[in-house]
Design an enzyme around this catalytic site. Structure first.
Site, PDB file in Angstrom:
ATOM      1  N   GLY A  45       0.841  -1.185   0.000  1.00  0.00           N
ATOM      2  CA  GLY A  45       0.000   0.000   0.000  1.00  0.00           C
ATOM      3  C   GLY A  45       0.876   1.235   0.000  1.00  0.00           C
ATOM      4  N   GLN A  50       2.868  10.005   1.515  1.00  0.00           N
ATOM      5  CA  GLN A  50       4.182   9.344   1.559  1.00  0.00           C
ATOM      6  C   GLN A  50       5.077   9.725   0.389  1.00  0.00           C
ATOM      7  OE1 GLN A  50       2.352   5.242   2.278  1.00  0.00           O
ATOM      8  NE2 GLN A  50       4.242   5.159   3.460  1.00  0.00           N
ATOM      9  N   CYS A  98       5.721  -0.045   7.491  1.00  0.00           N
ATOM     10  CA  CYS A  98       5.363   1.133   6.703  1.00  0.00           C
ATOM     11  C   CYS A  98       6.577   1.562   5.888  1.00  0.00           C
ATOM     12  CB  CYS A  98       4.918   2.255   7.643  1.00  0.00           C
ATOM     13  SG  CYS A  98       4.427   3.751   6.778  1.00  0.00           S
ATOM     14  N   LEU A  99       6.364   1.860   4.614  1.00  0.00           N
ATOM     15  CA  LEU A  99       7.491   2.256   3.753  1.00  0.00           C
ATOM     16  C   LEU A  99       8.162   3.543   4.244  1.00  0.00           C
ATOM     17  CD1 LEU A  99       5.973   1.484   0.218  1.00  0.00           C
ATOM     18  CD2 LEU A  99       7.627   0.110   1.518  1.00  0.00           C
ATOM     19  N   HIS A 140      -4.614   0.961   7.329  1.00  0.00           N
ATOM     20  CA  HIS A 140      -3.271   1.550   7.462  1.00  0.00           C
ATOM     21  C   HIS A 140      -3.113   2.731   6.496  1.00  0.00           C
ATOM     22  CE1 HIS A 140       1.241   1.240   8.067  1.00  0.00           C
ATOM     23  NE2 HIS A 140       1.154   1.958   6.963  1.00  0.00           N
ATOM     24  N   GLU A 141      -3.527   2.529   5.235  1.00  0.00           N
ATOM     25  CA  GLU A 141      -3.366   3.599   4.238  1.00  0.00           C
ATOM     26  C   GLU A 141      -4.335   4.746   4.501  1.00  0.00           C
ATOM     27  OE1 GLU A 141      -0.743   3.518   2.545  1.00  0.00           O
ATOM     28  OE2 GLU A 141      -0.332   1.434   3.051  1.00  0.00           O
ATOM     29  N   HIS A 144      -2.940   7.139   6.796  1.00  0.00           N
ATOM     30  CA  HIS A 144      -1.977   8.064   6.187  1.00  0.00           C
ATOM     31  C   HIS A 144      -2.666   9.325   5.660  1.00  0.00           C
ATOM     32  CE1 HIS A 144       1.937   6.206   6.338  1.00  0.00           C
ATOM     33  NE2 HIS A 144       1.512   5.065   5.836  1.00  0.00           N
TER      34      HIS A 144
END
Ligand code: NI
Length: 186
Positions: A45, A50, A98-99, A140-141, A144
């Site tokens: 994701g 991000q 998480c990236l 999760h996304e 963000h």
């Protein structure tokens, strides 16, 4: 085009993102680039904040983390101007990463279902409930685009223990990342 991914400590990660203009002719390219950036980083994701954009857009491909014998189907999709209606179902724990926060993964407890309203990449509006891994990735996304990171769910002691590691990420003092990142304090 692959975007650099902004790291923990970048202010935009804490900002509630804004709805986008659905008539923006660059929207399709942006979404294609977000998928490319996500796959390049081996993510499941990616949300617009991000890559440094305060827009309510995220992309997911939940099939990448499903077990081979999983009963649910993977969902590969963009979510544009998503707004949560409700979260429901039993609470369950899953180890998230998480990236923007490389090399850290922690258990996070969330409800098993999420219902939201959004537009897909063809600009069709939906109101839909997701379950299983798809729900988890979406939650999760979605966080963000609400300016929230999974580390905020951790218990105070856990967060204190991670503080040094997180500060290092902000400074770019991290090893072994195979995708391009942008660090706020480097
Ligand atoms: Ni993330």
């Amino acid at each position: 085009m692959i975007y650099p991914i902004v790291a923990y400590g970048t202010p935009i990660l804490k900002v509630v993102a804004k709805d986008v203009d659905l008539k923006d002719p660059e929207l399709k390219d942006l979404i294609a680039n977000m998928f490319e950036t996500m796959y390049n980083a081996n993510g499941v994701g990616l949300a617009a904040p991000q890559i440094g954009l305060s827009k309510r857009i995220f992309v997911i491909d939940s099939g990448l983390i499903l077990e081979e014998d999983a009963e649910e189907e993977g969902i590969k999709q963009a979510f544009i101007n998503a707004h949560k209606i409700e979260e429901q179902g039993e609470l369950w724990s899953y180890t998230e990463g998480c990236l923007s926060i490389p090399n850290i993964s922690e258990d996070v407890i969330r409800p098993s279902e999420i219902t939201l309203r959004y537009f897909d990449q063809d600009l069709v509006e939906h109101e839909k409930t997701f379950t299983g891994m798809a729900a988890r990735v979406i939650q999760h996304e979605y966080d963000h685009i609400e300016g929230k990171l999974f580390t905020e769910y951790l218990k105070p002691l856990k967060r204190r223990m991670l503080k040094r590691k997180l500060n290092k990420i902000t400074k770019g003092d991290v090893k072994g990342i195979k995708y391009r990142m942008k660090f706020p304090a480097k």
